[in-house]
Design a protein around this motif. Structure first.
Motif, PDB file in Angstrom:
ATOM      1  N   GLY A   1       5.084  -4.417   0.642  1.00  0.00           N
ATOM      2  CA  GLY A   1       5.848  -3.704   1.659  1.00  0.00           C
ATOM      3  C   GLY A   1       7.019  -2.889   1.147  1.00  0.00           C
ATOM      4  N   LEU A   2       7.190  -2.780  -0.188  1.00  0.00           N
ATOM      5  CA  LEU A   2       8.277  -1.947  -0.706  1.00  0.00           C
ATOM      6  C   LEU A   2       8.070  -0.504  -0.254  1.00  0.00           C
ATOM      7  N   LEU A   3       6.805  -0.119  -0.191  1.00  0.00           N
ATOM      8  CA  LEU A   3       6.450   1.174   0.390  1.00  0.00           C
ATOM      9  C   LEU A   3       5.452   0.882   1.508  1.00  0.00           C
ATOM     10  N   ARG A   4       5.568   1.631   2.585  1.00  0.00           N
ATOM     11  CA  ARG A   4       4.645   1.433   3.712  1.00  0.00           C
ATOM     12  C   ARG A   4       3.743   2.651   3.819  1.00  0.00           C
ATOM     13  N   PRO A   5       2.463   2.420   4.099  1.00  0.00           N
ATOM     14  CA  PRO A   5       1.525   3.541   4.127  1.00  0.00           C
ATOM     15  C   PRO A   5       1.944   4.606   5.149  1.00  0.00           C
ATOM     16  N   THR A   6       1.733   5.867   4.791  1.00  0.00           N
ATOM     17  CA  THR A   6       1.938   6.950   5.748  1.00  0.00           C
ATOM     18  C   THR A   6       0.826   6.886   6.783  1.00  0.00           C
ATOM     19  N   SER A   7      -0.381   6.574   6.296  1.00  0.00           N
ATOM     20  CA  SER A   7      -1.460   6.239   7.223  1.00  0.00           C
ATOM     21  C   SER A   7      -2.343   5.193   6.562  1.00  0.00           C
ATOM     22  N   GLY A   8      -3.118   4.473   7.393  1.00  0.00           N
ATOM     23  CA  GLY A   8      -3.925   3.380   6.865  1.00  0.00           C
ATOM     24  C   GLY A   8      -3.158   2.074   6.937  1.00  0.00           C
ATOM     25  N   SER A   9      -3.775   0.987   6.423  1.00  0.00           N
ATOM     26  CA  SER A   9      -3.109  -0.310   6.533  1.00  0.00           C
ATOM     27  C   SER A   9      -3.398  -1.193   5.321  1.00  0.00           C
ATOM     28  N   VAL A  10      -2.509  -2.149   5.128  1.00  0.00           N
ATOM     29  CA  VAL A  10      -2.654  -3.114   4.038  1.00  0.00           C
ATOM     30  C   VAL A  10      -2.721  -4.505   4.640  1.00  0.00           C
ATOM     31  N   TRP A  11      -3.719  -5.263   4.224  1.00  0.00           N
ATOM     32  CA  TRP A  11      -3.933  -6.610   4.775  1.00  0.00           C
ATOM     33  C   TRP A  11      -3.794  -7.634   3.668  1.00  0.00           C
ATOM     34  N   LEU A  12      -3.049  -8.677   3.993  1.00  0.00           N
ATOM     35  CA  LEU A  12      -2.806  -9.736   3.013  1.00  0.00           C
ATOM     36  C   LEU A  12      -3.256 -11.045   3.645  1.00  0.00           C
ATOM     37  N   GLY A  13      -4.225 -11.707   3.017  1.00  0.00           N
ATOM     38  CA  GLY A  13      -4.706 -12.969   3.581  1.00  0.00           C
ATOM     39  C   GLY A  13      -5.180 -12.822   5.016  1.00  0.00           C
ATOM     40  N   GLY A  14      -5.760 -11.674   5.338  1.00  0.00           N
ATOM     41  CA  GLY A  14      -6.325 -11.480   6.669  1.00  0.00           C
ATOM     42  C   GLY A  14      -5.351 -10.977   7.719  1.00  0.00           C
ATOM     43  N   ALA A  15      -4.092 -10.714   7.308  1.00  0.00           N
ATOM     44  CA  ALA A  15      -3.102 -10.232   8.288  1.00  0.00           C
ATOM     45  C   ALA A  15      -2.587  -8.858   7.870  1.00  0.00           C
ATOM     46  N   ASP A  16      -2.433  -7.984   8.862  1.00  0.00           N
ATOM     47  CA  ASP A  16      -1.848  -6.663   8.605  1.00  0.00           C
ATOM     48  C   ASP A  16      -0.358  -6.872   8.306  1.00  0.00           C
ATOM     49  N   ILE A  17       0.120  -6.299   7.182  1.00  0.00           N
ATOM     50  CA  ILE A  17       1.508  -6.573   6.802  1.00  0.00           C
ATOM     51  C   ILE A  17       2.492  -5.562   7.395  1.00  0.00           C
ATOM     52  N   ALA A  18       1.984  -4.643   8.212  1.00  0.00           N
ATOM     53  CA  ALA A  18       2.831  -3.552   8.693  1.00  0.00           C
ATOM     54  C   ALA A  18       4.132  -4.037   9.328  1.00  0.00           C
ATOM     55  N   THR A  19       4.065  -5.172  10.041  1.00  0.00           N
ATOM     56  CA  THR A  19       5.256  -5.613  10.759  1.00  0.00           C
ATOM     57  C   THR A  19       6.004  -6.721  10.019  1.00  0.00           C
ATOM     58  N   GLN A  20       5.522  -7.086   8.817  1.00  0.00           N
ATOM     59  CA  GLN A  20       6.184  -8.185   8.095  1.00  0.00           C
ATOM     60  C   GLN A  20       7.311  -7.655   7.214  1.00  0.00           C
ATOM     61  N   ARG A  21       8.381  -8.447   7.146  1.00  0.00           N
ATOM     62  CA  ARG A  21       9.524  -8.056   6.331  1.00  0.00           C
ATOM     63  C   ARG A  21       9.239  -8.257   4.842  1.00  0.00           C
ATOM     64  N   ILE A  22       9.867  -7.439   4.002  1.00  0.00           N
ATOM     65  CA  ILE A  22       9.682  -7.582   2.555  1.00  0.00           C
ATOM     66  C   ILE A  22      10.109  -8.978   2.107  1.00  0.00           C
ATOM     67  N   SER A  23      11.220  -9.464   2.691  1.00  0.00           N
ATOM     68  CA  SER A  23      11.716 -10.772   2.257  1.00  0.00           C
ATOM     69  C   SER A  23      10.732 -11.885   2.607  1.00  0.00           C
ATOM     70  N   ASP A  24       9.902 -11.669   3.632  1.00  0.00           N
ATOM     71  CA  ASP A  24       8.859 -12.656   3.943  1.00  0.00           C
ATOM     72  C   ASP A  24       7.626 -12.436   3.081  1.00  0.00           C
ATOM     73  N   LEU A  25       7.301 -11.164   2.842  1.00  0.00           N
ATOM     74  CA  LEU A  25       6.144 -10.865   1.989  1.00  0.00           C
ATOM     75  C   LEU A  25       6.376 -11.374   0.569  1.00  0.00           C
ATOM     76  N   ALA A  26       7.662 -11.507   0.184  1.00  0.00           N
ATOM     77  CA  ALA A  26       7.989 -11.998  -1.148  1.00  0.00           C
ATOM     78  C   ALA A  26       7.432 -13.410  -1.383  1.00  0.00           C
ATOM     79  N   ARG A  27       7.146 -14.129  -0.303  1.00  0.00           N
ATOM     80  CA  ARG A  27       6.505 -15.451  -0.443  1.00  0.00           C
ATOM     81  C   ARG A  27       5.058 -15.335  -0.905  1.00  0.00           C
ATOM     82  N   GLN A  28       4.450 -14.209  -0.578  1.00  0.00           N
ATOM     83  CA  GLN A  28       3.029 -14.027  -0.908  1.00  0.00           C
ATOM     84  C   GLN A  28       2.858 -13.290  -2.226  1.00  0.00           C
TER      85      GLN A  28
END
Lengths: 282, 281, 262
Positions: free
Chosen positions: B51-78
């Motif tokens: 999540g340091l950079l967020r897609p201009t279009s398209g999506s990124v999924w981590l462990g089956g969840a879209d990370i678009a709304t997740q905070r970097i500080s939470d994504l740091a756990r993954q």
């Protein structure tokens, strides 16, 4: 003539062990020297001794004799040494003045400081930019250049001082393959203009292909020195914690036991040495 | 923790397009190397994973969840991310507390924090420097401290940006040990690098990036043989690959692989006698 | 080798008489104007000074650049000074405006206005120099006037808005956020979050100071020899008169103040 070290040792102020320990070297004019060694082997310290930053800038105890064209460097003022031994830093951001706004002004920076006549400055800047293939970029803002271009600018600003010797301390470590190729090309151009080059470099495959002579350091001492083949074939080289070029390593793993000068450094040499047939004719 | 990149494009504020419709799936526990010139988009791509950079279009999924709304500080756990330049992150006055910063932020305390730090320091053989000020160490050692600091977060995904620059052989070996150990525990290991020999030794999957797109994606035994793709991306395969290409037969891409492949093909005469003949002529 | 690069500077190229003036004359202008704004206390005089700065900025063709660089901060500053001084300034005063329980006092508002005008004048006069003089020319002028190269270097290195510094700050933020640092949340948390961001900047500069000093040494920066200046800085024919006029203005302002008229 040239740069000679006779039984030189150096210990940095505030440290206990010798960074350089009883090193004797004789750098011949016009040759290309590579320096390899593990982290902490004394590569940077050696560069600082070559460039006079030791003892003029970095403090510590220096024993033995360092002579530039027969004169001890300790007796030559540092700005005088700087016109004869150029120094290219690992990181161009440290090297560049940060107070110029154009590529050509950056190259002129040192020349202005030394008070050269104006026409001479203009001529030297033009020449250095041409050698380093930066002429088209002369009006660009330095910090808008790519990594490779920036490092070439650092080399150009050193070359403009028309030194006899250029010392480079890992100039490609921050660069991508393209930038690395640019810098090696720059070094080749420097050599072609008759400059003695000392290059510290981890990329042994590239080093092996370019240098006349290799100096291998371990714990502050020169462990072996000679042609790249001789150094890579040396049994003591293996203990230095430095990679060999892949083909040399492979030959040794295949039980190479011949004359050092037959150690293969390229795929072609290795195939020839072992009589391996190519799949396709080249 | 699988990563899925779905048709991601990314443009910097300057308008430079760094990713153009990139799709990618990385399975649990894979070891993947991203290679390419500076500006090819490889670092931009891995920065999408946490999540340091967020897609201009398209999506990124981590462990089956879209990370678009997740905070970097939470994504740091993954996703643990070690940057190229250690001096962009080191700020504590001892190696140990520097390494503890990440896991502390993730909520580790007391014995479990100490265990995570000790494990990371041990894996990279930094334990004897634990009380040193990081800036008294060499650049290469500071870089290992920085990698340890991210390894101590024990994330299911570990990303290293140019880990081997400035390292001598011993340093590279320590990093390789860490990666092997993490892989064994099922960690997904991703690396962005120019060091092709390092890639060849340690990674099962190589992704070649150039001009904002993926141009090749496969095992070293496949990707290193695609000359037009590599040269198009400004890359050179390691010299052993060149040798293997010219010899034909079973492919090898590491020195040790080459040695075992070539051992049986050595001529009857030992290399020594060949040499003495050569020397005699 | 003429200076034309403007990247990394606030400098705005131009052909005005202000651009053409020698940097030392412009520096004298800035010093005199700033000194006057400190000497003068009466509002009309402060307003006249501020207006004169506006005129110079306009004639130099850098008025828009000035606003771009400062307007946001000047508006904010004006607002805060008005509110804080107007509402909370101690002492008896007429009330200008009553809004519910809050009363805006005349004395406070007048004080705030004089502060704003002073700050505007100082910033404006300083920016006249910075916006119309290439930093390299500025430092060359200072050094040629006899200042140590170190002074010039410090000034120039400070003035250069190198993209590398911005880049580095961004990398540090990225690196620490990747290690779970939260940069949002309560004020206390944000304050705590500053240490991991400022720390690497601090250590990084310490680390690079030695390398930079070595590089400058090796490039003859500290040499005692006489430097060559590739570019020449010209004086305009009107500049001697302008310098005398500036001196006269300053003396005049001091006299007026002593007499209690300004």
């Amino acid at each position: 003539m040239g740069l000679t070290l006779t039984h030189v040792s150096f210990t940095y102020q505030g440290t206990a062990s010798k960074a350089i320990d009883d090193v004797s070297l004789d750098l011949q004019p016009g040759r290309f020297y590579g320096v390899v060694g593990a982290t902490g082997a004394g590569k940077s310290t050696l560069c600082h001794i070559f460039s006079g930053l030791i003892p003029h800038f970095l403090k510590g105890s220096l024993d033995g004799e360092v002579a530039l064209d027969g004169q001890p460097t300790s007796a030559i003022p540092i700005d005088e040494i700087a016109t004869r031994v150029g120094y290219v830093f690992q990181n161009p951001f440290d090297q560049l003045s940060h107070i110029t706004y154009r590529v050509d002004d950056e190259v002129a920076f040192g020349l202005q400081n030394f008070g050269l006549p104006r026409d001479e400055i203009v001529a030297r800047v033009t020449h250095a930019l041409e050698v380093l293939r930066l002429a088209d970029l002369r009006d660009r803002y330095p910090f808008h250049l790519s990594g490779g271009q920036l490092q070439r600018l650092a080399v150009a600003s050193v070359l403009a001082m028309s030194p006899d010797i250029v010392v480079m301390d890992e100039p490609t470590s921050q660069l991508d393959p393209q930038g690395t190729r640019e810098v090696f090309q720059a070094v080749a151009d420097l050599r072609a203009s008759g400059v003695t080059v000392v290059l510290v470099e981890h990329k042994v495959d590239l080093l092996a292909a370019h240098v006349d002579e290799l100096i291998a350091l371990g714990d502050g001492r020169v462990v072996c020195q000679g042609s790249p083949r001789a150094v890579f074939a040396s049994p003591v080289f293996g203990d230095l914690g430095v990679n060999r070029p892949q083909m040399a390593e492979l030959a040794l793993q295949l039980g190479f036991a011949g004359e050092a000068e037959a150690l293969p450094l390229s795929p072609t040499e290795l195939m020839k040495h072992y009589g391996f047939e190519a799949l396709h004719a080249d | 923790m699988p990563i899925e990149v779905r048709q991601v494009s990314y443009a910097y504020a300057s308008g430079v397009r760094a990713l153009a419709d990139v799709s990618l799936r990385i399975g649990d526990g894979e070891r993947v190397a991203f290679v390419g010139q500076n500006g090819s988009g490889k670092t931009t791509l891995v920065k999408q994973f946490n999540g340091l950079l967020r897609p201009t279009s398209g999506s990124v999924w981590l462990g089956g969840a879209d990370i678009a709304t997740q905070r970097i500080s939470d994504l740091a756990r993954q996703v643990g991310f070690a940057f190229q330049n250690p001096d962009d992150q080191i700020f504590r006055n001892s190696v140990e507390s520097e390494v503890a910063f990440g896991p502390f932020n993730l909520g580790l305390r007391g014995a479990s924090l100490q265990a995570a730090v000790d494990e990371a320091l041990g894996a990279l053989e930094l334990a004897r420097w634990r009380d040193e000020h990081p800036y008294t160490l060499s650049y290469a050692a500071r870089k290992l401290v920085c990698i340890a600091g991210v390894a101590a977060m024990q994330t299911p995904v570990l990303v290293l940006d140019e880990p081997t620059t400035g390292q001598d052989r011993l340093g590279v070996e320590r990093i390789e040990h860490l990666l092997a150990a993490r892989s064994e525990r099922g960690t997904t290991v991703l690396v962005v690098t120019h060091d092709m020999a390092f890639v060849a030794r340690n990674f099962d999957r190589v992704i070649v990036m150039s001009a904002a797109q993926i141009h090749a994606d496969g095992a070293p035994s496949e990707v290193f043989w695609r000359d037009e793709v590599l040269s198009g991306a400004g890359l050179e395969p390691p010299p052993v690959v060149r040798l293997s290409q010219r010899l034909g037969g079973p492919r090898f891409w590491t020195v040790s692989g080459a040695a075992s492949a070539l051992q049986p093909r050595l001529p009857d005469r030992t290399s020594k006698s060949t040499l003495s003949e050569e020397a005699g002529t | 080798m003429t200076v034309s690069g403007t990247s990394g500077t606030l400098f705005q190229a131009g052909a005005s008489f202000v651009h053409a003036a020698h940097p030392t004359t412009k520096l004298l202008y800035a010093v005199v104007t700033i000194a006057c704004s400190l000497v003068v206390t009466r509002l009309p005089f402060l307003a006249a000074l501020a207006l004169s700065v506006c005129v110079v900025l306009y004639l130099a063709g850098v008025w828009r650049a000035f606003l771009r660089a400062t307007a946001r901060y000047l508006v904010l500053l004006t607002f805060f000074l008005l509110v804080i001084q107007g509402l909370f300034r101690e002492g008896p005063s007429a009330v200008l405006l009553q809004i519910g329980p809050a009363s805006l006092k005349t004395a406070g508002v007048l004080f705030a206005a004089s502060m704003v005008l002073r700050i505007f004048t100082m910033v404006g006069a300083f920016l006249v120099v910075v916006l119309t003089t290439h930093p390299a020319d500025l430092v060359q002028a200072i050094e040629q006037a006899g200042a140590s190269p170190r002074v010039g270097y410090l000034l120039l290195a400070t003035l250069q808005l190198s993209p590398e510094m911005v880049e580095r700050a961004r990398r540090i933020i990225d690196a620490q956020r990747s290690r779970g640092l939260r940069t949002d949340g309560s004020l206390v948390m944000r304050f705590r979050g500053l240490v991991p961001l400022v720390g690497p900047l601090f250590y990084g500069s310490l680390m690079s100071v030695e390398a930079k000093a070595m590089a400058l040494t090796a490039r003859g920066f500290f040499t005692q020899r006489r430097k060559t200046w590739v570019r020449t800085l010209a004086h305009q024919p009107w500049e001697p008169a302008a310098r005398i006029a500036l001196g006269a203005v300053f003396v005049g302002v001091v006299v007026l103040r002593v007499l209690g008229w300004a």
